[in-house]
Design a protein around this motif. Structure first.
Motif, mmCIF file in Angstrom:
data_model
loop_
_atom_site.group_PDB
_atom_site.id
_atom_site.type_symbol
_atom_site.label_atom_id
_atom_site.label_comp_id
_atom_site.label_asym_id
_atom_site.label_seq_id
_atom_site.Cartn_x
_atom_site.Cartn_y
_atom_site.Cartn_z
ATOM 1 N N LYS A 44 7.054 -25.083 23.246
ATOM 2 C CA LYS A 44 7.585 -24.394 22.060
ATOM 3 C C LYS A 44 8.150 -25.376 21.045
ATOM 4 C CE LYS A 44 10.539 -20.505 20.706
ATOM 5 N NZ LYS A 44 11.447 -19.441 21.172
ATOM 6 N N ASP A 45 8.918 -26.361 21.499
ATOM 7 C CA ASP A 45 9.512 -27.340 20.574
ATOM 8 C C ASP A 45 8.425 -28.138 19.864
ATOM 9 O OD1 ASP A 45 12.066 -26.530 21.217
ATOM 10 O OD2 ASP A 45 12.366 -28.100 22.721
ATOM 11 N N GLN A 46 7.394 -28.502 20.601
ATOM 12 C CA GLN A 46 6.283 -29.253 20.017
ATOM 13 C C GLN A 46 5.552 -28.397 18.980
ATOM 14 O OE1 GLN A 46 3.190 -30.370 22.782
ATOM 15 N NE2 GLN A 46 2.534 -32.111 21.548
ATOM 16 N N PHE A 47 5.359 -27.110 19.301
ATOM 17 C CA PHE A 47 4.704 -26.197 18.363
ATOM 18 C C PHE A 47 5.477 -26.116 17.051
ATOM 19 C CE2 PHE A 47 4.849 -21.979 16.430
ATOM 20 C CZ PHE A 47 3.517 -21.803 16.075
ATOM 21 N N PHE A 48 6.787 -25.900 17.136
ATOM 22 C CA PHE A 48 7.581 -25.756 15.912
ATOM 23 C C PHE A 48 7.670 -27.073 15.139
ATOM 24 C CE2 PHE A 48 8.823 -21.746 17.830
ATOM 25 C CZ PHE A 48 8.863 -20.915 16.720
ATOM 26 N N SER A 49 7.587 -28.192 15.839
ATOM 27 C CA SER A 49 7.562 -29.492 15.170
ATOM 28 C C SER A 49 6.273 -29.653 14.358
ATOM 29 C CB SER A 49 7.672 -30.615 16.212
ATOM 30 O OG SER A 49 7.556 -31.872 15.591
ATOM 31 N N ILE A 50 5.143 -29.236 14.938
ATOM 32 C CA ILE A 50 3.864 -29.299 14.224
ATOM 33 C C ILE A 50 3.875 -28.377 13.012
ATOM 34 C CG2 ILE A 50 1.411 -28.665 14.364
ATOM 35 C CD1 ILE A 50 1.875 -31.270 15.706
ATOM 36 N N MET A 51 4.408 -27.164 13.196
ATOM 37 C CA MET A 51 4.467 -26.214 12.078
ATOM 38 C C MET A 51 5.358 -26.741 10.959
ATOM 39 S SD MET A 51 2.332 -23.854 12.743
ATOM 40 C CE MET A 51 2.741 -22.756 11.379
ATOM 41 N N GLU A 52 6.426 -27.422 11.318
ATOM 42 C CA GLU A 52 7.304 -28.024 10.311
ATOM 43 C C GLU A 52 6.538 -29.068 9.496
ATOM 44 O OE1 GLU A 52 11.325 -30.731 10.380
ATOM 45 O OE2 GLU A 52 11.183 -29.104 11.845
ATOM 46 N N GLN A 53 5.674 -29.822 10.191
ATOM 47 C CA GLN A 53 4.861 -30.831 9.506
ATOM 48 C C GLN A 53 3.870 -30.159 8.550
ATOM 49 O OE1 GLN A 53 4.407 -34.205 8.307
ATOM 50 N NE2 GLN A 53 5.047 -34.555 10.409
ATOM 51 N N ILE A 54 3.242 -29.078 9.010
ATOM 52 C CA ILE A 54 2.314 -28.321 8.157
ATOM 53 C C ILE A 54 3.038 -27.810 6.915
ATOM 54 C CG2 ILE A 54 0.993 -26.151 7.996
ATOM 55 C CD1 ILE A 54 0.249 -26.570 10.969
ATOM 56 N N ASN A 55 4.201 -27.205 7.127
ATOM 57 C CA ASN A 55 4.948 -26.608 6.016
ATOM 58 C C ASN A 55 5.395 -27.656 5.003
ATOM 59 O OD1 ASN A 55 4.569 -24.276 7.459
ATOM 60 N ND2 ASN A 55 6.674 -24.111 8.194
ATOM 61 N N SER A 56 5.812 -28.814 5.495
ATOM 62 C CA SER A 56 6.223 -29.899 4.608
ATOM 63 C C SER A 56 5.044 -30.422 3.806
ATOM 64 C CB SER A 56 6.851 -31.031 5.430
ATOM 65 O OG SER A 56 7.190 -32.126 4.602
ATOM 66 N N LEU A 57 3.902 -30.573 4.469
ATOM 67 C CA LEU A 57 2.687 -31.077 3.812
ATOM 68 C C LEU A 57 2.264 -30.174 2.660
ATOM 69 C CD1 LEU A 57 0.040 -32.689 3.533
ATOM 70 C CD2 LEU A 57 -0.840 -31.415 5.498
ATOM 71 N N VAL A 58 2.183 -28.881 2.932
ATOM 72 C CA VAL A 58 1.723 -27.942 1.904
ATOM 73 C C VAL A 58 2.726 -27.851 0.752
ATOM 74 C CG1 VAL A 58 1.215 -25.514 1.454
ATOM 75 C CG2 VAL A 58 0.277 -26.619 3.479
ATOM 76 N N THR A 59 4.008 -27.867 1.075
ATOM 77 C CA THR A 59 5.034 -27.822 0.032
ATOM 78 C C THR A 59 4.957 -29.063 -0.851
ATOM 79 O OG1 THR A 59 6.492 -26.519 1.468
ATOM 80 C CG2 THR A 59 7.513 -27.629 -0.411
ATOM 81 N N THR A 60 4.770 -30.219 -0.232
ATOM 82 C CA THR A 60 4.637 -31.465 -0.988
ATOM 83 C C THR A 60 3.474 -31.399 -1.965
ATOM 84 O OG1 THR A 60 5.595 -32.802 0.786
ATOM 85 C CG2 THR A 60 4.220 -33.956 -0.805
ATOM 86 N N PHE A 61 2.322 -30.943 -1.474
ATOM 87 C CA PHE A 61 1.130 -30.916 -2.332
ATOM 88 C C PHE A 61 1.265 -29.877 -3.441
ATOM 89 C CE2 PHE A 61 -3.612 -29.958 -2.811
ATOM 90 C CZ PHE A 61 -3.814 -31.039 -3.651
ATOM 91 N N TYR A 62 1.778 -28.691 -3.108
ATOM 92 C CA TYR A 62 1.899 -27.628 -4.107
ATOM 93 C C TYR A 62 2.899 -27.975 -5.208
ATOM 94 C CZ TYR A 62 3.232 -23.166 -6.218
ATOM 95 O OH TYR A 62 3.527 -22.171 -7.119
ATOM 96 N N THR A 63 4.013 -28.609 -4.843
ATOM 97 C CA THR A 63 5.097 -28.820 -5.810
ATOM 98 C C THR A 63 5.066 -30.173 -6.501
ATOM 99 O OG1 THR A 63 6.618 -29.665 -4.115
ATOM 100 C CG2 THR A 63 6.645 -27.285 -4.521
ATOM 101 N N ILE B 295 7.595 -17.603 2.985
ATOM 102 C CA ILE B 295 6.299 -17.286 3.580
ATOM 103 C C ILE B 295 5.942 -18.279 4.672
ATOM 104 C CG2 ILE B 295 3.801 -17.245 3.113
ATOM 105 C CD1 ILE B 295 4.466 -15.827 0.483
ATOM 106 N N LEU B 296 6.209 -19.558 4.448
ATOM 107 C CA LEU B 296 5.924 -20.570 5.471
ATOM 108 C C LEU B 296 6.712 -20.297 6.754
ATOM 109 C CD1 LEU B 296 5.845 -23.767 3.236
ATOM 110 C CD2 LEU B 296 3.899 -22.761 4.433
ATOM 111 N N GLN B 297 7.964 -19.857 6.605
ATOM 112 C CA GLN B 297 8.774 -19.540 7.790
ATOM 113 C C GLN B 297 8.242 -18.299 8.498
ATOM 114 O OE1 GLN B 297 11.279 -21.617 9.001
ATOM 115 N NE2 GLN B 297 10.828 -20.306 10.753
ATOM 116 N N LEU B 298 7.854 -17.299 7.711
ATOM 117 C CA LEU B 298 7.264 -16.086 8.294
ATOM 118 C C LEU B 298 5.962 -16.403 9.024
ATOM 119 C CD1 LEU B 298 7.880 -13.584 5.346
ATOM 120 C CD2 LEU B 298 8.983 -13.512 7.596
ATOM 121 N N GLU B 299 5.143 -17.271 8.434
ATOM 122 C CA GLU B 299 3.890 -17.675 9.070
ATOM 123 C C GLU B 299 4.152 -18.420 10.377
ATOM 124 O OE1 GLU B 299 0.959 -18.187 5.143
ATOM 125 O OE2 GLU B 299 1.887 -19.946 6.065
#
Length: 260
Positions: A78-97, A225-229
Motif C-alpha cells: 500500500k505504501d509503495q502504491f501511494f508513493s507511485i501515485m504521488e509521483q504520477i500526480n506531481s508529474l501531471v501537475t508539473t506539466f499542466y501548470t 481530482i488527482l486525490q480522488l483518482e
C-alpha cells in the motif's frame, strides 16, 4: 540542464525545449524511473526562464503505452502504491501548470496514463495512424494522471464518461472528431515546427500569462481530482474485476468481468 537521465532526453534550442520519453523498447511505458526523471526534467525546464515553448514526445514507435504493467503486477504494498501515485500526480501537475506553452507530439500509441499526460498539454498533435485510448476500464481501473480532469476540460463531463466507460482505441481522425486532440497530421514533426512558428509570431509572454490565469484557477480542482483518482485506484485494485482484467491481459484473452 545539468542532469543526465536514463529514460529522458532533453534538448534545448534557444527558447524551445524538447523533452523525449526514452524507453522505446517498452513503448515508453511509464515506470517509476521514467516518471521520476520526467518530473525532474520538466521541473528543471519549468524554472528555466529562457524557455518559452516545451515539446513533449516519445522516442520510437509510441508516445507512451501508459503505466508499466510489469511494474504494476509487482505493486502490492500500500505504501509503495501511494508513493507511485504521488509521483504520477506531481508529474501531471508539473506539466499542466508549467509557465510555458506546451505541445504534446503523439506518434503511435498514447494510452492510459500516457494519454492523460498528453492531454495536459496546451496543444495536442497526433498522427493520423496514432492509437489513443483511455483504456483503464479494460483492467477494471479508473483513469489516473488527471484523466478525468483533462477529458472534462476538453470534451465535457458526459462525453468524458462515455469515452472512459467505452475504453475504445481511437485513431487520429476519431480522436479529432471526439475533440481530445487539436490537430491530426501525416508528418507530426513538421506540424510541431509549424505550430511553434505560429506561436513565435505572437507575444508569447502574453499567451503564457493567460495560461497562468487558467492554471491558477484550475489547480485546486486538479489537485482534488488527482486525490480522488488515487483513492479510487486503490479501491479498484482490491476488486475481482481488476484481478481478472490483469490476468486476462497477461494471458491475452477477453476478461470475464463480474461487477465485483
Amino acid at each position: 540542464m545539468n542532469a543526465v537521465y536514463e529514460t529522458v532526453v532533453v534538448n534545448l534550442n534557444e527558447d524551445i525545449a524538447t523533452v523525449t520519453l526514452n524507453r522505446p523498447d517498452a513503448l515508453n511505458a511509464l515506470n517509476s524511473v521514467l516518471m521520476k526523471e520526467l518530473n525532474q526534467a520538466l521541473q528543471e525546464v519549468s524554472l528555466n526562464e529562457a524557455i518559452k515553448i516545451v515539446v513533449l514526445k516519445g522516442e520510437g514507435r509510441a508516445f507512451s503505452s501508459g503505466g508499466d504493467i510489469k511494474e504494476m503486477l509487482q505493486l502490492n504494498d500500500k505504501d509503495q502504491f501511494f508513493s507511485i501515485m504521488e509521483q504520477i500526480n506531481s508529474l501531471v501537475t508539473t506539466f499542466y501548470t508549467m509557465p510555458k506553452l506546451t505541445i504534446a507530439a503523439v506518434n503511435g500509441a498514447a494510452a492510459g496514463l500516457g494519454l492523460s499526460l498528453a492531454l495536459a498539454a496546451d496543444y495536442v498533435i497526433c498522427q493520423d495512424d496514432s492509437k489513443l485510448a483511455m483504456n483503464f476500464i479494460g483492467i477494471g481501473l479508473v483513469p489516473d494522471g488527471g484523466g478525468h480532469f483533462h477529458l472534462k476540460r476538453r470534451i465535457g463531463e458526459e462525453k468524458a464518461k462515455q469515452l472512459i466507460w467505452e475504453g475504445k482505441i481511437l485513431n487520429g481522425k476519431e480522436a479529432m472528431e471526439v475533440g481530445i486532440v487539436d490537430e491530426v497530421v501525416d508528418d507530426i514533426y513538421a506540424a510541431v515546427q509549424k505550430q511553434i512558428n505560429i506561436w513565435k509570431t505572437k507575444p508569447i509572454l502574453s499567451m503564457i500569462e493567460t495560461k497562468n490565469i487558467f492554471t491558477t484557477l484550475n489547480k485546486d480542482r486538479l489537485s482534488t481530482i488527482l486525490q480522488l483518482e488515487t483513492n479510487a485506484q486503490w479501491k479498484m485494485r482490491q476488486t475481482y474485476d481488476h484481478q481478472e482484467g490483469i490476468k486476462a491481459f497477461v494471458e491475452k484473452r477477453k476478461p470475464q468481468f463480474l461487477g465485483k
